[in-house]
Motif scaffolding. Sequence first.
Motif, PDB file in Angstrom:
ATOM      1  N   ALA A   1       0.925  -4.790  13.522  1.00 53.44           N
ATOM      2  CA  ALA A   1       1.386  -4.292  12.106  1.00 53.44           C
ATOM      3  C   ALA A   1       0.305  -3.727  11.910  1.00 53.44           C
ATOM      4  N   THR A   2      -0.759  -3.759  11.628  1.00 51.19           N
ATOM      5  CA  THR A   2      -2.280  -3.002  11.627  1.00 51.19           C
ATOM      6  C   THR A   2      -2.038  -1.692  12.169  1.00 51.19           C
ATOM      7  N   PHE A   3      -1.827  -2.138  13.011  1.00 50.59           N
ATOM      8  CA  PHE A   3      -2.180  -0.460  13.882  1.00 50.59           C
ATOM      9  C   PHE A   3      -0.799   0.503  13.803  1.00 50.59           C
ATOM     10  N   LEU A   4       0.621  -0.727  13.203  1.00 48.64           N
ATOM     11  CA  LEU A   4       1.950   0.302  13.155  1.00 48.64           C
ATOM     12  C   LEU A   4       2.076   1.324  11.719  1.00 48.64           C
ATOM     13  N   TYR A   5       0.787   0.458  10.845  1.00 53.08           N
ATOM     14  CA  TYR A   5       1.111   1.065   9.718  1.00 53.08           C
ATOM     15  C   TYR A   5       0.181   2.210   9.981  1.00 53.08           C
ATOM     16  N   VAL A   6      -1.121   2.165  10.557  1.00 51.60           N
ATOM     17  CA  VAL A   6      -2.135   3.189  10.256  1.00 51.60           C
ATOM     18  C   VAL A   6      -1.585   4.375  11.901  1.00 51.60           C
ATOM     19  N   PHE A   7      -0.906   3.674  12.247  1.00 51.30           N
ATOM     20  CA  PHE A   7      -0.372   5.041  13.269  1.00 51.30           C
ATOM     21  C   PHE A   7       1.382   4.107  13.004  1.00 51.30           C
ATOM     22  N   PRO A   8       2.178   5.117  12.440  1.00 47.46           N
ATOM     23  CA  PRO A   8       3.597   5.088  12.084  1.00 47.46           C
ATOM     24  C   PRO A   8       4.162   6.046  13.643  1.00 47.46           C
ATOM     25  N   GLN A   9       3.226   7.004  14.068  1.00 50.58           N
ATOM     26  CA  GLN A   9       3.741   7.803  15.090  1.00 50.58           C
ATOM     27  C   GLN A   9       4.351   7.284  16.184  1.00 50.58           C
ATOM     28  N   GLY A  10       3.839   6.014  16.465  1.00 55.84           N
ATOM     29  CA  GLY A  10       3.931   5.026  17.668  1.00 55.84           C
ATOM     30  C   GLY A  10       3.622   4.574  18.246  1.00 55.84           C
ATOM     31  N   LEU A  11       3.773   3.596  18.843  1.00 57.05           N
ATOM     32  CA  LEU A  11       2.279   2.717  19.420  1.00 57.05           C
ATOM     33  C   LEU A  11       3.262   2.191  20.966  1.00 57.05           C
ATOM     34  N   ALA A  12       2.250   1.727  22.035  1.00 53.89           N
ATOM     35  CA  ALA A  12       1.563   1.032  23.191  1.00 53.89           C
ATOM     36  C   ALA A  12       0.465   1.007  23.524  1.00 53.89           C
ATOM     37  N   PRO A  13       0.089  -0.031  24.207  1.00 54.98           N
ATOM     38  CA  PRO A  13      -0.817  -0.624  24.749  1.00 54.98           C
ATOM     39  C   PRO A  13      -0.380   0.390  26.875  1.00 54.98           C
ATOM     40  N   VAL A  14      -1.534   0.305  26.832  1.00 56.36           N
ATOM     41  CA  VAL A  14      -2.108   1.085  28.107  1.00 56.36           C
ATOM     42  C   VAL A  14      -1.662  -0.388  29.234  1.00 56.36           C
ATOM     43  N   THR A  15      -0.996  -0.083  29.839  1.00 58.14           N
ATOM     44  CA  THR A  15      -1.136  -1.581  30.975  1.00 58.14           C
ATOM     45  C   THR A  15      -0.847  -0.519  32.631  1.00 58.14           C
ATOM     46  N   ILE A  16      -1.229  -1.457  33.849  1.00 62.56           N
ATOM     47  CA  ILE A  16      -0.595  -1.624  34.435  1.00 62.56           C
ATOM     48  C   ILE A  16       0.042  -2.477  35.259  1.00 62.56           C
ATOM     49  N   LEU A  17       0.946  -2.179  35.906  1.00 58.98           N
ATOM     50  CA  LEU A  17       2.405  -3.241  36.856  1.00 58.98           C
ATOM     51  C   LEU A  17       3.018  -3.895  34.547  1.00 58.98           C
ATOM     52  N   GLY A  18       2.601  -3.330  34.157  1.00 63.14           N
ATOM     53  CA  GLY A  18       3.555  -4.036  32.410  1.00 63.14           C
ATOM     54  C   GLY A  18       2.774  -4.719  31.943  1.00 63.14           C
ATOM     55  N   VAL A  19       1.327  -4.641  32.521  1.00 62.09           N
ATOM     56  CA  VAL A  19       0.019  -5.862  32.036  1.00 62.09           C
ATOM     57  C   VAL A  19      -1.448  -4.804  31.585  1.00 62.09           C
ATOM     58  N   ASN A  20      -1.093  -5.692  29.690  1.00 62.06           N
ATOM     59  CA  ASN A  20      -2.631  -5.266  29.158  1.00 62.06           C
ATOM     60  C   ASN A  20      -3.603  -5.020  30.406  1.00 62.06           C
ATOM     61  N   VAL A  21      -3.925  -3.494  30.337  1.00 66.47           N
ATOM     62  CA  VAL A  21      -5.260  -2.840  31.142  1.00 66.47           C
ATOM     63  C   VAL A  21      -6.334  -3.865  31.608  1.00 66.47           C
TER      64      VAL A  21
ATOM     65  N   LEU B   1       0.788  -1.754   0.013  1.00 61.61           N
ATOM     66  CA  LEU B   1       0.350  -0.126  -0.421  1.00 61.61           C
ATOM     67  C   LEU B   1       0.997   1.326  -0.109  1.00 61.61           C
ATOM     68  N   GLY B   2       1.962   1.317   0.078  1.00 56.03           N
ATOM     69  CA  GLY B   2       2.881   2.432   0.271  1.00 56.03           C
ATOM     70  C   GLY B   2       2.473   2.874   2.020  1.00 56.03           C
ATOM     71  N   PRO B   3       3.840   3.718   2.112  1.00 53.33           N
ATOM     72  CA  PRO B   3       3.709   4.269   3.613  1.00 53.33           C
ATOM     73  C   PRO B   3       2.827   4.741   3.792  1.00 53.33           C
ATOM     74  N   ALA B   4       2.027   4.745   5.068  1.00 51.38           N
ATOM     75  CA  ALA B   4       0.873   5.827   5.582  1.00 51.38           C
ATOM     76  C   ALA B   4       1.581   6.898   5.906  1.00 51.38           C
ATOM     77  N   ALA B   5       0.449   8.584   5.831  1.00 55.74           N
ATOM     78  CA  ALA B   5       1.042   9.685   5.958  1.00 55.74           C
ATOM     79  C   ALA B   5       0.611   9.260   7.745  1.00 55.74           C
ATOM     80  N   PRO B   6       1.297  10.428   9.051  1.00 59.44           N
ATOM     81  CA  PRO B   6       1.432  10.721  10.077  1.00 59.44           C
ATOM     82  C   PRO B   6      -0.063  10.899  10.508  1.00 59.44           C
ATOM     83  N   ASN B   7      -0.958  10.930  11.477  1.00 59.43           N
ATOM     84  CA  ASN B   7      -1.864  11.458  11.197  1.00 59.43           C
ATOM     85  C   ASN B   7      -1.839  12.098  13.666  1.00 59.43           C
ATOM     86  N   ALA B   8      -2.714  12.857  13.083  1.00 61.79           N
ATOM     87  CA  ALA B   8      -3.223  13.714  14.354  1.00 61.79           C
ATOM     88  C   ALA B   8      -3.671  12.823  15.709  1.00 61.79           C
ATOM     89  N   THR B   9      -3.820  12.033  15.172  1.00 58.58           N
ATOM     90  CA  THR B   9      -4.535  11.134  16.511  1.00 58.58           C
ATOM     91  C   THR B   9      -3.906  11.335  17.507  1.00 58.58           C
TER      92      THR B   9
END
Length: 329
Positions: A195-215, A111-119
């Motif tokens: 991979a899907t999230f990294l493509y749509v949000f190339p600005q970076g990715l991290a889940p919300v965690t509590i003590l390092g565990v997905n909330v 698909l080519g690189p995705a444009a960064p967005n303001a989310t």
Amino acid sequence: MTEIDFGSHFSTLLATLAHKALSPKSRLNWIYLLSALIMALYAYRTYDLPGKRRSLREYLFPRSVWLHSSALTDYLFVAVTLPAWSLLVVPTLMSAPQVSQHLLSAIQNWLGPAAPNATPTATIALLYSAALIIATDFKLYWVHRLMHRVPMLWEFHKVHHSAEVLTPISFYRSHPVDMLLQAMAEAIITGFVTATFLYVFPQGLAPVTILGVNVFRFAFYLFGANLRHSHIWLSFGPAVEHVVISPAQHQIHHSSDPRHFDRNFGSEFAVWDWIFGTLYVPQRQETLSLGLGKEETRRLGSAWQLLINPFRAVARRASAAAIGGSPVR
Ligand SMILES: [Zn+2]
Ligand SMILES: [Zn+2]
């Protein structure tokens, strides 16, 4: 000749158990065990009605459960398999980061690189956490259902269902092949979501965690995950049990009553069972007997048999060319 070093295995086992008790990523972490105990106290007051009132100790730790031969087999099976599983098998599997990296390259080439967005970062993190838990649970539902429906796979999943009593340790009474398939499917689905999230949000990715565990997983572990494999009946009520699987619903999944066969495959959410027609919502407290009956109990009665007999059964099926046919439970 290779010698088995029992001393080394034992110290590895102790280290693994200590890690499980202390790591918030393990469902046997002390925080989740404590919350299960608090929920069990609620169940004691709610379900253990006057007339059959037992002492709290008898209610929580009955010898008929914790010292049942099936439970003793669980402890031995876990003592043998857990260190090998945690320290050797998992790291050699394909991992979610590997899968996501390959998938992301493939999507970008396509698909080519995705444009960064303001989310906002917080929105992305929350969406990503929810997507991970929903996709993982959907995967668990279908792999679990396949384990019941495909005769070859059922031979391995029988190990989990051969337990005649349930304790939190019974969760780990799963054949390595069963766990391996779930872990591989987990790597694929987690890699796909990432991979899907990294493509749509190339600005970076991290889940919300509590003590390092997905909330969301933290909440699942906190609200009774350890009671699902236990003798303690705890229902969330019919409305909630259409959305979230309660401890009582998973105990029903283990029932030897044909009315309960192939019901409640879900892990965290009941919606998959609801949508795909396999949901069972108890209307009142039910007395369950668990396991697979005398014949299978005899075949899967020891830790050694739990490890080896599924391979023998699969070999027998293969040699008889008897795969397929009517669903085998
Ligand atoms: Zn099952
Ligand atoms: Zn189970």
